[in-house]
Design a protein around this motif. Structure first.
Motif, PDB file in Angstrom:
ATOM      1  N   LYS A   4       0.833  -1.194   0.000  1.00 19.15           N
ATOM      2  CA  LYS A   4       0.000   0.000   0.000  1.00 19.15           C
ATOM      3  C   LYS A   4       0.871   1.249   0.000  1.00 19.15           C
ATOM      4  CE  LYS A   4      -3.599   2.296   2.709  1.00 19.15           C
ATOM      5  NZ  LYS A   4      -4.384   2.238   3.969  1.00 19.15           N
ATOM      6  N   THR A   5       0.577   2.212  -0.866  1.00 28.83           N
ATOM      7  CA  THR A   5       1.326   3.474  -0.935  1.00 28.83           C
ATOM      8  C   THR A   5       0.350   4.638  -0.858  1.00 28.83           C
ATOM      9  OG1 THR A   5       1.233   3.464  -3.364  1.00 28.83           O
ATOM     10  CG2 THR A   5       3.163   2.445  -2.330  1.00 28.83           C
ATOM     11  N   ASN A   6       0.896   5.825  -0.571  1.00 33.99           N
ATOM     12  CA  ASN A   6       0.037   7.006  -0.473  1.00 33.99           C
ATOM     13  C   ASN A   6       0.667   8.253  -1.071  1.00 33.99           C
ATOM     14  OD1 ASN A   6       1.989   7.641   1.365  1.00 33.99           O
ATOM     15  ND2 ASN A   6       0.614   7.829   3.138  1.00 33.99           N
ATOM     16  N   TYR A   7       1.795   8.068  -1.803  1.00 28.91           N
ATOM     17  CA  TYR A   7       2.496   9.238  -2.332  1.00 28.91           C
ATOM     18  C   TYR A   7       3.200   8.854  -3.621  1.00 28.91           C
ATOM     19  CZ  TYR A   7       4.851  13.775  -2.075  1.00 28.91           C
ATOM     20  OH  TYR A   7       5.275  15.052  -2.317  1.00 28.91           O
ATOM     21  N   ASN A   8       3.244   9.793  -4.579  1.00 26.00           N
ATOM     22  CA  ASN A   8       3.874   9.534  -5.872  1.00 26.00           C
ATOM     23  C   ASN A   8       4.867  10.639  -6.194  1.00 26.00           C
ATOM     24  OD1 ASN A   8       3.944   9.955  -9.007  1.00 26.00           O
ATOM     25  ND2 ASN A   8       3.271   7.828  -8.707  1.00 26.00           N
ATOM     26  N   VAL A   9       6.094  10.219  -6.566  1.00 25.22           N
ATOM     27  CA  VAL A   9       7.133  11.168  -6.967  1.00 25.22           C
ATOM     28  C   VAL A   9       7.732  10.682  -8.276  1.00 25.22           C
ATOM     29  CG1 VAL A   9       9.311  12.255  -6.376  1.00 25.22           C
ATOM     30  CG2 VAL A   9       7.670  11.729  -4.580  1.00 25.22           C
ATOM     31  N   ASN A  10       7.623  11.523  -9.320  1.00 25.37           N
ATOM     32  CA  ASN A  10       8.181  11.200 -10.637  1.00 25.37           C
ATOM     33  C   ASN A  10       7.717   9.829 -11.147  1.00 25.37           C
ATOM     34  OD1 ASN A  10       9.646  13.628 -10.669  1.00 25.37           O
ATOM     35  ND2 ASN A  10      11.355  12.675  -9.541  1.00 25.37           N
ATOM     36  N   GLY A  11       6.470   9.544 -10.895  1.00 21.97           N
ATOM     37  CA  GLY A  11       5.901   8.308 -11.406  1.00 21.97           C
ATOM     38  C   GLY A  11       6.138   7.099 -10.527  1.00 21.97           C
ATOM     39  N   LYS A  12       6.829   7.273  -9.399  1.00 19.72           N
ATOM     40  CA  LYS A  12       7.101   6.155  -8.494  1.00 19.72           C
ATOM     41  C   LYS A  12       6.265   6.308  -7.220  1.00 19.72           C
ATOM     42  CE  LYS A  12      11.803   5.162 -10.080  1.00 19.72           C
ATOM     43  NZ  LYS A  12      13.226   4.970  -9.677  1.00 19.72           N
ATOM     44  N   ASN A  13       5.730   5.195  -6.758  1.00 18.38           N
ATOM     45  CA  ASN A  13       4.857   5.205  -5.587  1.00 18.38           C
ATOM     46  C   ASN A  13       5.624   4.908  -4.295  1.00 18.38           C
ATOM     47  OD1 ASN A  13       2.463   5.723  -7.063  1.00 18.38           O
ATOM     48  ND2 ASN A  13       2.388   3.564  -7.678  1.00 18.38           N
ATOM     49  N   TYR A  33       9.379  14.535   6.673  1.00 13.67           N
ATOM     50  CA  TYR A  33       8.694  13.454   5.975  1.00 13.67           C
ATOM     51  C   TYR A  33       9.656  12.291   5.753  1.00 13.67           C
ATOM     52  CZ  TYR A  33       5.284  17.112   5.091  1.00 13.67           C
ATOM     53  OH  TYR A  33       4.361  18.114   5.250  1.00 13.67           O
ATOM     54  N   PHE A  34       9.089  11.097   5.842  1.00 12.03           N
ATOM     55  CA  PHE A  34       9.899   9.895   5.687  1.00 12.03           C
ATOM     56  C   PHE A  34       9.212   8.964   4.681  1.00 12.03           C
ATOM     57  CE2 PHE A  34      10.464  11.784   9.777  1.00 12.03           C
ATOM     58  CZ  PHE A  34      11.840  11.797   9.952  1.00 12.03           C
ATOM     59  N   TYR A  35      10.020   8.429   3.777  1.00 13.33           N
ATOM     60  CA  TYR A  35       9.464   7.660   2.670  1.00 13.33           C
ATOM     61  C   TYR A  35       9.962   6.217   2.701  1.00 13.33           C
ATOM     62  CZ  TYR A  35       8.574  12.379   0.928  1.00 13.33           C
ATOM     63  OH  TYR A  35       8.163  13.675   0.798  1.00 13.33           O
ATOM     64  N   GLY A  36       9.096   5.311   2.245  1.00  6.77           N
ATOM     65  CA  GLY A  36       9.466   3.910   2.143  1.00  6.77           C
ATOM     66  C   GLY A  36       8.643   3.224   1.079  1.00  6.77           C
ATOM     67  N   LYS A  37       9.036   2.027   0.739  1.00  6.07           N
ATOM     68  CA  LYS A  37       8.275   1.264  -0.242  1.00  6.07           C
ATOM     69  C   LYS A  37       6.967   0.740   0.358  1.00  6.07           C
ATOM     70  CE  LYS A  37      12.357  -0.174  -2.844  1.00  6.07           C
ATOM     71  NZ  LYS A  37      13.182  -1.327  -3.312  1.00  6.07           N
ATOM     72  N   SER A  38       6.926   0.758   1.699  1.00  2.87           N
ATOM     73  CA  SER A  38       5.722   0.326   2.405  1.00  2.87           C
ATOM     74  C   SER A  38       5.543   1.189   3.644  1.00  2.87           C
ATOM     75  CB  SER A  38       5.827  -1.152   2.805  1.00  2.87           C
ATOM     76  OG  SER A  38       6.881  -1.320   3.749  1.00  2.87           O
ATOM     77  N   GLU A  39       4.376   1.086   4.263  1.00  2.00           N
ATOM     78  CA  GLU A  39       4.129   1.840   5.494  1.00  2.00           C
ATOM     79  C   GLU A  39       5.115   1.429   6.585  1.00  2.00           C
ATOM     80  OE1 GLU A  39       0.447   2.772   8.630  1.00  2.00           O
ATOM     81  OE2 GLU A  39       0.212   1.298   7.020  1.00  2.00           O
ATOM     82  N   LYS A  40       5.400   0.144   6.674  1.00  2.00           N
ATOM     83  CA  LYS A  40       6.321  -0.374   7.684  1.00  2.00           C
ATOM     84  C   LYS A  40       7.715   0.232   7.523  1.00  2.00           C
ATOM     85  CE  LYS A  40       8.206  -4.709   9.499  1.00  2.00           C
ATOM     86  NZ  LYS A  40       8.225  -6.194   9.361  1.00  2.00           N
ATOM     87  N   GLU A  41       8.184   0.309   6.285  1.00  2.00           N
ATOM     88  CA  GLU A  41       9.532   0.849   6.025  1.00  2.00           C
ATOM     89  C   GLU A  41       9.596   2.338   6.347  1.00  2.00           C
ATOM     90  OE1 GLU A  41      12.209   1.638   2.070  1.00  2.00           O
ATOM     91  OE2 GLU A  41      11.470  -0.431   2.358  1.00  2.00           O
ATOM     92  N   ALA A  42       8.570   3.080   5.970  1.00  2.00           N
ATOM     93  CA  ALA A  42       8.541   4.522   6.234  1.00  2.00           C
ATOM     94  C   ALA A  42       8.533   4.805   7.738  1.00  2.00           C
ATOM     95  CB  ALA A  42       7.326   5.148   5.562  1.00  2.00           C
ATOM     96  N   LYS A  43       7.712   4.051   8.489  1.00  2.00           N
ATOM     97  CA  LYS A  43       7.643   4.245   9.937  1.00  2.00           C
ATOM     98  C   LYS A  43       8.959   3.845  10.621  1.00  2.00           C
ATOM     99  CE  LYS A  43       2.641   3.938  10.555  1.00  2.00           C
ATOM    100  NZ  LYS A  43       1.500   3.201  11.166  1.00  2.00           N
ATOM    101  N   LYS A  44       9.623   2.848  10.053  1.00  2.00           N
ATOM    102  CA  LYS A  44      10.912   2.428  10.608  1.00  2.00           C
ATOM    103  C   LYS A  44      11.934   3.560  10.488  1.00  2.00           C
ATOM    104  CE  LYS A  44      14.574  -1.030  10.184  1.00  2.00           C
ATOM    105  NZ  LYS A  44      15.090  -2.199   9.428  1.00  2.00           N
ATOM    106  N   LYS A  45      11.920   4.254   9.350  1.00  2.00           N
ATOM    107  CA  LYS A  45      12.847   5.375   9.148  1.00  2.00           C
ATOM    108  C   LYS A  45      12.538   6.511  10.121  1.00  2.00           C
ATOM    109  CE  LYS A  45      13.962   4.492   4.298  1.00  2.00           C
ATOM    110  NZ  LYS A  45      13.930   5.012   2.906  1.00  2.00           N
ATOM    111  N   LEU A  46      11.251   6.735  10.374  1.00  2.00           N
ATOM    112  CA  LEU A  46      10.850   7.762  11.340  1.00  2.00           C
ATOM    113  C   LEU A  46      11.373   7.419  12.726  1.00  2.00           C
ATOM    114  CD1 LEU A  46       9.263  10.163  12.439  1.00  2.00           C
ATOM    115  CD2 LEU A  46       7.192   8.725  12.417  1.00  2.00           C
ATOM    116  N   GLU A  47      11.228   6.166  13.149  1.00  2.00           N
ATOM    117  CA  GLU A  47      11.683   5.754  14.469  1.00  2.00           C
ATOM    118  C   GLU A  47      13.204   5.822  14.585  1.00  2.00           C
ATOM    119  OE1 GLU A  47       9.746   5.281  17.081  1.00  2.00           O
ATOM    120  OE2 GLU A  47       8.131   5.873  15.703  1.00  2.00           O
ATOM    121  N   GLU A  48      13.904   5.457  13.514  1.00  2.00           N
ATOM    122  CA  GLU A  48      15.370   5.544  13.507  1.00  2.00           C
ATOM    123  C   GLU A  48      15.814   6.984  13.660  1.00  2.00           C
ATOM    124  OE1 GLU A  48      16.506   3.702   9.867  1.00  2.00           O
ATOM    125  OE2 GLU A  48      16.511   1.662  10.705  1.00  2.00           O
ATOM    126  N   TYR A  49      15.105   7.903  13.025  1.00  2.00           N
ATOM    127  CA  TYR A  49      15.433   9.325  13.122  1.00  2.00           C
ATOM    128  C   TYR A  49      15.239   9.819  14.558  1.00  2.00           C
ATOM    129  CZ  TYR A  49      15.534  14.302  12.008  1.00  2.00           C
ATOM    130  OH  TYR A  49      15.860  15.631  11.965  1.00  2.00           O
TER     131      TYR A  49
END
Length: 386
Positions: A4-13, A33-49
């Motif tokens: 599941k994705t919710n954002y598109n940049v240059n044709g990539k989700n 803002y933190f981006y990932g290929k999935s919700e899990k990956e994006a939230k992981k980057k947020l927590e790491e930050y």
């Protein structure tokens, strides 16, 4: 099923999450803002930050390794080391860091495996373990600085290994035998390289120490030589300008500054050298450089001698004497070896050589170590040339 994705940049989700981190100086909410290929990956980057902020890590600057290391080297390190040492550091930086595949990696993203792969590739392409070790030493210092500044959480080179060290076979040092030393002693011409080499194998002094030897360094009454300066050659770097220079400076370490015995038979040798210097001074007249007039070994016009030029003279000198070529430093090895064979203790020889650690001496001369005696051998007496 597609993620599941919710954002598109240059044709990539992507899946994007956001969080607020206080307010700026104008009171505006700071939102990241933190981006990932999935919700899990994006939230992981947020927590790491968030976790990194708690540990004091600076994450918001785009700090790339090469530019940051250059600034560290030229603005910080240069101020606390000798220019000759900086020359060596800059050479490593220019040839190995600037061209490294991770040079423009964000410093927060560098990993030990990236550096390990680089070292392995250097070794595969013919670089020695010793050279790679020097690169690693400089990188270790830099990453320690980066850690203290809060740019990284740990030094990435701490668990990196130097390729080839296990397979390295230690070679025995090359030395001159008695017949070869006697050929040098009995050479009839008053050649400066002859006298420099005699000082080397009768005192164990390094080439830079000999070239920096002053008349004031010799205590004829106490029979002592004071070693407290060297002639060093390096590339002086001023912006984009690079110039080879030679200077008188203090030795590399405090252990190199030392007192050693003055052999009786070296006194007439030093007097001959003074005589040669006087002849050169009279011959050169007003063009003679008086700045270094207290030094024993100078060029014909009174200037410092380049160690590299001396090495060329040394090669030709050995050829004239029909002695197989060995490095000039082998004279120092010869001195140390003959000390051990005369039963001089390891600790004494280490101090005579100016080594910073006794282990250096032991590891270099394990094949000639003998039982201890608390004195220094007179090499002239060993050669029975008195």
């Amino acid at each position: 099923m597609a993620a599941k994705t919710n954002y598109n940049v240059n044709g990539k989700n992507y899946f994007r999450v956001s969080a607020s981190f206080g307010r700026d100086s104008n009171g505006k909410l700071i939102r990241k803002y933190f981006y990932g290929k999935s919700e899990k990956e994006a939230k992981k980057k947020l927590e790491e930050y968030k976790d990194s902020l708690k540990k004091g890590l600076i994450l918001d600057k785009d700090l790339f390794i090469y530019p940051l290391m250059k600034e560290w080297l030229f603005e910080i390190v240069r101020n606390r080391i000798k220019e000759s040492t900086f020359d060596r550091y800059e050479d490593i930086f220019r040839n190995y860091i600037k061209t490294a595949p991770f040079a423009y990696t964000l410093i927060k993203d560098i990993r030990g495996i990236d550096i390990q792969k680089y070292y392995n590739n250097l070794y595969k392409n013919g670089k020695s373990s010793g050279r790679i070790q020097r690169v690693n030493k400089l990188l270790k210092q830099f990453f320690n600085y980066a850690y203290i500044e809060g740019y990284i959480l740990k030094n990435p080179v701490l668990n990196v290994s130097i390729p080839g060290t296990k397979e390295k076979i230690k070679k025995e040092v090359e030395i001159f035998d008695k017949d070869e030393l006697n050929k040098i002693l009995n050479y009839e011409k008053e050649d400066l390289i002859k006298y420099i080499s005699i000082v080397a194998f009768t005192t164990g002094m390094r080439i830079g120490e000999i070239l920096g030897l002053s008349e004031n360094d010799i205590d004829f009454n106490k029979k002592v030589i004071h070693i407290n300066r060297i002639v060093a050659c390096y590339t002086k770097i001023d912006g984009d300008t690079r110039k080879k220079v030679k200077v008188l400076q203090s030795p590399k370490t405090k252990y190199s500054t030392r007192d050693i015995p003055l052999p009786d038979n070296l006194i007439p040798i030093l007097n001959k050298v003074k005589s040669i210097k006087l002849k050169n001074k009279l011959k050169a007249g007003g063009s003679y450089n008086k700045e270094y007039s207290d030094l024993y070994f100078l060029t014909e016009d009174g200037n410092l001698i380049y160690p590299s030029n001396l090495n060329k003279s040394w090669k030709f000198f050995l050829a004239r004497l029909d002695i197989p070529y060995k490095k000039f430093h082998s004279l120092r090895h010869t001195y140390a070896t003959m000390q051990f064979r005369s039963n001089i203790p390891l600790k004494t020889v280490s101090k005579l050589l100016g080594h910073s650690k006794i282990d250096i001496t032991a590891n270099t001369y394990t094949h000639v170590l003998k039982e201890d005696l608390d004195k220094s051998a007179d090499i002239f007496n060993v050669l029975k040339m008195c």
